[in-house]
Design an enzyme around this catalytic site. Structure first.
Site, PDB file in Angstrom:
ATOM      1  N   SER A  31      -9.707   1.934   2.862  1.00 28.24           N
ATOM      2  CA  SER A  31      -8.837   2.709   2.011  1.00 28.24           C
ATOM      3  C   SER A  31      -7.827   1.878   1.238  1.00 28.24           C
ATOM      4  CB  SER A  31      -8.087   3.734   2.870  1.00 28.24           C
ATOM      5  OG  SER A  31      -7.238   3.083   3.802  1.00 28.24           O
ATOM      6  N   LYS A  45       0.867  -1.181   0.000  1.00 29.09           N
ATOM      7  CA  LYS A  45       0.000   0.000   0.000  1.00 29.09           C
ATOM      8  C   LYS A  45       0.906   1.233   0.000  1.00 29.09           C
ATOM      9  CE  LYS A  45      -3.899   1.963   2.651  1.00 29.09           C
ATOM     10  NZ  LYS A  45      -4.809   1.744   3.796  1.00 29.09           N
ATOM     11  N   SER A  53      -9.972  -0.599   7.024  1.00 25.72           N
ATOM     12  CA  SER A  53      -9.428  -0.539   5.660  1.00 25.72           C
ATOM     13  C   SER A  53      -8.716  -1.780   5.153  1.00 25.72           C
ATOM     14  CB  SER A  53      -8.492   0.652   5.528  1.00 25.72           C
ATOM     15  OG  SER A  53      -9.253   1.827   5.452  1.00 25.72           O
TER      16      SER A  53
HETATM   17  N1  GLN Z   1     -13.377   4.273   6.488  1.00 27.23           N
HETATM   18  C1  GLN Z   1     -12.624   4.638   7.648  1.00 27.23           C
HETATM   19  C2  GLN Z   1     -12.178   6.070   7.548  1.00 27.23           C
HETATM   20  O1  GLN Z   1     -12.437   6.644   6.547  1.00 27.23           O
HETATM   21  C3  GLN Z   1     -11.448   3.716   7.842  1.00 27.23           C
HETATM   22  C4  GLN Z   1     -10.268   4.033   7.027  1.00 27.23           C
HETATM   23  C5  GLN Z   1      -9.078   3.184   7.370  1.00 27.23           C
HETATM   24  O2  GLN Z   1      -9.203   2.145   8.035  1.00 27.23           O
HETATM   25  N2  GLN Z   1      -7.905   3.664   6.966  1.00 27.23           N
HETATM   26  O3  GLN Z   1     -11.598   6.624   8.424  1.00 27.23           O
END
Ligand code: GLN
Length: 483
Positions: free
Chosen positions: A151, A76, A175
């Site tokens: 994400s 990532k 995410s």
């Molecule tokens: N959807 C969550 C957020 O927008 C989690 C994102 C993540 O785990 N990086 O904060």
């Protein structure tokens, strides 16, 4: 060749059926051919990959072995990679070449993993749809009109499309698990402190945790083995021994106590997903598990608490991107204030700016007690609910998401609608617990995930349960058409 799992690749390399260089070339060609459809990579690292593959083949020829030696993966794009762009999905860091490797990157490279590239992601890991990336949205290989989740949507889409067997990802509020659910993968968020955060660009430091995304629990065990462990460079890393995750996969589930929270099945959950979750419960009962209804009474407060704490930490973490030290700088600033304002205004996208403003507001004098402090108290209540539940059960099971992957753009003008989709995942981050999502079936041709949560440092138990489930089901073997 591209259909092989990490475990199959390890066996093939050990039996000299193919070399890591051959496999790497095949996958790089496949990425070049198919990735334009899904946009899962921000950067490809062909030269690095071929060099690492050649070195891995030489190490094997010299008698070395190891499940990751010569295995192709991707990171990532928030794991720092020395000399390679590490963008975090943001225009702000489009020109940033990391001066060092993240601990996770260095550990996996030392184990012989081959880095094919850096995967697309929501900007600064903020999102659930991978639509906030400066490099464009990622498409779900199961239906190109739908989001892959976020994400870590790039890592998920790439693995689901069989562009590579596994990838690293991070999970601040879901995410790893949510994109795993949306793309028919297995993904594990480890216990907070199990995997080093050093060199992982911070979103919300008390919630962020790196982990593996792969097709099977067996492969998550292999990748986690290479990522986990104490790191003196990360002050929140925990000095606990790392078990042999692959060795723990074969345990029997006889007598395993599974807790199913009654709050999980209230309004908001797609009934077709509820049915698939009940099917997975029946499957685990056949393997000897005992089901018990439990309660997580504070679950309803978790989303508001998370969406105060995560932006608060983000507003502090992202203050370093000021146009001075590194990253994007605006053209012809009139003075220092103009430099800060325009560099940040032009370098950050709208979701990141929204969160910085929410976070700065929640932390400001006069509002700190009303929002931030209250959110931290809720965080403790959420953790206490889990501690009570784990007195009675060994794992907790439920859906990973209330709905399957939505259409591209469907929630982009309504951030709160997207935040509500995180209802099942964020509690594990607030409590610091490990969680895993695994394939459990399909709704309208789109994958559905079942989530398992365990007490601290029991990643081995999650992997064991998921592996036994996968020996008896075939959801995880399904492949998206066209890939
Ligand atoms: N959807 C969550 C957020 O927008 C989690 C994102 C993540 O785990 N990086 O904060």
């Amino acid at each position: 060749m591209h259909h092989m799992t990490l475990a199959e690749i390890a066996r093939g390399l050990a039996d000299k059926k193919f070399s890591s260089v051959e496999l790497t070339q095949t996958l790089l060609a496949r990425i070049a051919q198919l990735d334009p459809q899904i946009n899962s990579f921000i950067s490809l690292t062909q030269d690095l990959a071929l060099g690492q593959a050649k070195a891995a083949d030489e190490r094997r020829a010299n008698g070395e072995s190891g499940a990751l030696l010569g295995a192709p993966i991707a990171h990532k794009d928030l794991f720092c990679t020395q000399g390679i762009r590490t963008s975090c999905g943001s225009k702000m860091l489009d020109n940033f070449k990391a001066p060092y490797d993240a601990t996770v990157v260095a550990k996996l490279a030392a184990a012989g993993a081959v880095t094919l590239g850096k995967t697309n992601m929501d900007e600064f890991a903020m999102g659930s749809a991978n639509e906030s990336s400066w490099y464009g949205a990622v498409k779900n290989p199961w239906n190109l009109e739908h989001v892959p989740g976020g994400s870590s949507g790039g890592s998920a889409a790439a693995v689901a499309a069989r562009l590579l067997p596994a990838a690293t990802a991070t999970d601040t509020g879901g995410s790893i698990r949510q994109p795993a659910a949306f793309t028919n993968l297995t993904g594990l968020k480890p216990t907070y402190g199990r995997v080093s955060r050093w060199g992982m660009i911070a979103y919300a430091s008390s919630l962020d945790q790196g982990g593996p995304l792969a097709r099977t629990a067996e492969d998550c065990a292999i990748l986690l083995q290479g990522m986990a462990g104490f790191d003196p460079n990360d002050s929140t890393s925990i000095d606990e021994p790392v078990p042999d995750y692959s060795a723990s996969l074969s345990g029997s589930l006889q007598g395993l106590r599974i807790g199913v929270p009654k709050e999980y099945f209230s309004a908001g959950l797609d009934p077709r997903i509820a049915e698939l979750i009940h099917n997975s419960i029946k499957e685990l009962e056949k393997l000897g598990a005992v089901i018990k209804e439990i309660s997580l009474p504070n679950m309803q407060h978790a989303i508001p608490a998370y969406y105060v704490i995560a932006p608060a930490e983000a507003s502090s973490n992202l203050s370093r991107f000021d146009g001075v030290r590194f990253g994007y700088r605006c053209e012809n600033p009139a003075n220092l204030e103009d430099l800060y304002k325009r560099s940040r205004g032009e370098g950050f996208g709208s979701e990141v700016q929204r969160r910085i403003m929410v976070g700065a507001y929640a932390l400001s004098a006069g509002y700190y007690d009303a929002y931030y402090l209250k959110a931290q108290k809720i965080r403790r209540l959420v953790k206490n609910d889990f501690m009570t539940a784990f007195n009675e059960v060994d794992i907790i099971l439920g859906p990973t998401t209330p709905n399957p992957a939505w259409k591209l753009g469907a929630k982009s003008s309504d951030p709160v609608a997207a935040y509500l989709e995180d209802v099942y995942t964020i509690t594990a981050n607030l409590a610091g617990l490990p969680g895993l999502s695994m394939p459990a079936g399909f709704v309208d041709g789109l994958p559905v995930g079942v989530q398992l949560l365990a007490p601290y440092f029991q990643e081995d138990r999650l992997l064991n349960v998921a592996h036994q489930y996968q020996l008896n089901t075939d959801w995880h073997t399904r492949t998206p058409t066209g890939f």
